[in-house]
Design an enzyme around this catalytic site. Structure first.
Site, PDB file in Angstrom:
ATOM      1  N   GLU A  64       8.780   7.484  -9.681  1.00 39.96           N
ATOM      2  CA  GLU A  64       7.188   7.325 -10.341  1.00 39.96           C
ATOM      3  C   GLU A  64       6.511   8.508  -9.985  1.00 39.96           C
ATOM      4  O   GLU A  64       6.410   9.103  -8.866  1.00 39.96           O
ATOM      5  CB  GLU A  64       6.680   5.981  -9.756  1.00 39.96           C
ATOM      6  N   LYS A  79       8.744   7.648 -14.168  1.00 40.38           N
ATOM      7  CA  LYS A  79       7.784   6.823 -14.307  1.00 40.38           C
ATOM      8  C   LYS A  79       6.317   7.186 -14.327  1.00 40.38           C
ATOM      9  O   LYS A  79       5.960   7.792 -13.513  1.00 40.38           O
ATOM     10  CB  LYS A  79       8.008   5.492 -13.430  1.00 40.38           C
ATOM     11  N   PHE A 108       5.584  -5.768 -18.266  1.00 36.97           N
ATOM     12  CA  PHE A 108       5.497  -6.608 -16.868  1.00 36.97           C
ATOM     13  C   PHE A 108       5.576  -8.091 -17.053  1.00 36.97           C
ATOM     14  O   PHE A 108       4.346  -8.490 -17.049  1.00 36.97           O
ATOM     15  CB  PHE A 108       4.428  -6.004 -15.788  1.00 36.97           C
ATOM     16  N   THR A 118       5.598   2.632 -17.394  1.00 32.94           N
ATOM     17  CA  THR A 118       5.266   1.283 -16.586  1.00 32.94           C
ATOM     18  C   THR A 118       3.782   0.856 -16.657  1.00 32.94           C
ATOM     19  O   THR A 118       3.184   1.198 -17.433  1.00 32.94           O
ATOM     20  CB  THR A 118       5.743   1.766 -15.166  1.00 32.94           C
ATOM     21  N   ASP A 153      15.480  -3.526  -8.984  1.00 26.74           N
ATOM     22  CA  ASP A 153      14.056  -3.595  -8.769  1.00 26.74           C
ATOM     23  C   ASP A 153      13.792  -3.468  -7.194  1.00 26.74           C
ATOM     24  O   ASP A 153      13.393  -4.468  -6.704  1.00 26.74           O
ATOM     25  CB  ASP A 153      13.288  -4.711  -9.353  1.00 26.74           C
TER      26      ASP A 153
END
Length: 319
Positions: free
Chosen positions: A96, A132, A178, A156, A17
């Site tokens: 993303e 994403k 998350f 996400t 990440d």
């Protein structure tokens, strides 16, 4: 005895990440994921500045101007980072879509197609890319369209079971619940510290895992946004876990035994029941969840703010 990171890799695909691909080399993750905040952080480091400079140089003398020019350079920057990451990881990279499109299905689809086209122009097949998209109702609908075109998506900013169910029914490839941000919300609102087994973020991912495995959804779950090593280890067995470099380092330095907690066979025996995820149900159940609505909105705002900062950096270099 193998260290905890190597033990974890026996049960779970480990994803880095970070936008710092040089840090990835030390931990040998299978895949990597980025977001606007991580790309911004990396872009501000001298060793990665050349990627932004190269994208800016590509458009010197372009017929584009204003917002269209900034957007084109921005796309080149995020894909440039993705291309470098793909030299390090053998699997996929998540890239993303602009968070400001989170409530615009058509524009999200268009932007995803543009990103994929840039990767393909650089010789990267679409099966190595995950687009994403925020798990809003509009984002999920965009992902449904893209998946039918073979453009796989990573949904996400996902904080609730109803978001996860809607993603599964739309046929998305992967979701990123998350963990740490759920934990943050409950800690702030209750004043409590949570051990891993009672951690609301951990429980959320386990619930989604059980739901997917029980009802046979072929959607990968990638736990994300961790605050502690304990949260990660409590989800050993999850399909994927995306972990920041500092926590990868802690795992690599410990040789304590890792126990698998998530198992498909056990999940299929769970008592969880199906829920309806049509638009009316989605909007109502999502609205009923104060944590999910607040954290999704906050995440979109933060990512949007960092996109604007990255745009400002690009525009200052083009002046």
């Amino acid at each position: 005895m193998a260290n905890q990171l190597d033990q974890l890799k026996q049960y779970t695909t480990v994803v880095a990440d970070t936008g710092d691909f040089k840090l990835m080399e030390a931990y040998a993750p299978q895949e990597a994921t980025t977001n606007p905040s991580l790309i911004l952080q990396a872009s501000e480091k001298p060793e990665y500045r050349h990627l932004v400079e190269r994208a800016v140089a590509e458009f010197k003398g372009s017929s584009l101007s204003g917002k269209a020019l900034t957007e084109a350079v921005m796309d080149r920057v995020i894909v440039a980072f993705g291309l470098e990451i793909l030299k390090v990881v053998p699997g996929r990279v998540s890239t993303e879509v602009d968070a400001r499109l989170s409530f615009d299905t058509e524009s999200t689809v268009a932007k995803a197609r543009e990103i994929i086209a840039l990767y393909e122009a650089n010789g990267i097949s679409r099966d190595r890319i995950l687009i994403k998209i925020a798990a809003t109702w509009e984002g999920i609908r965009a992902a449904e369209i893209l998946e039918k075109e073979g453009i796989h998506c990573n949904l996400t900013l996902l904080f609730s079971l109803i978001q996860a169910v809607a993603c599964a029914e739309a046929g998305v490839r992967l979701i990123s619940p998350f963990v740490g941000r759920i934990y943050d919300w409950y800690k702030k609102n209750t004043g409590k510290e949570y051990a891993p087994e009672e951690d609301p973020g951990v429980i959320s991912v386990r619930t989604i895992y059980n739901y997917y495995k029980k009802f046979g959804y072929d959607v990968q779950i990638m736990g994300a946004s961790f605050r502690s090593k304990g949260q990660i280890l409590a989800l050993a067995g999850c399909d994927l876990l995306t972990i920041s470099p500092d926590l990868l380092d802690l795992l690599s330095k410990s040789d304590e035994t890792v126990v698998r907690h998530l198992d498909p066979a056990k999940a299929r025996e769970s008592s969880i029941e199906r829920i309806c995820a049509d638009e009316k149900s989605f909007r109502f159940l999502f609205n009923e969840d104060a944590m999910a609505t607040e954290k999704t909105a906050e995440g979109i705002r933060r990512f949007s703010a960092d996109i604007r900062k990255l745009e400002e950096l690009i525009e200052s270099m083009m002046a």
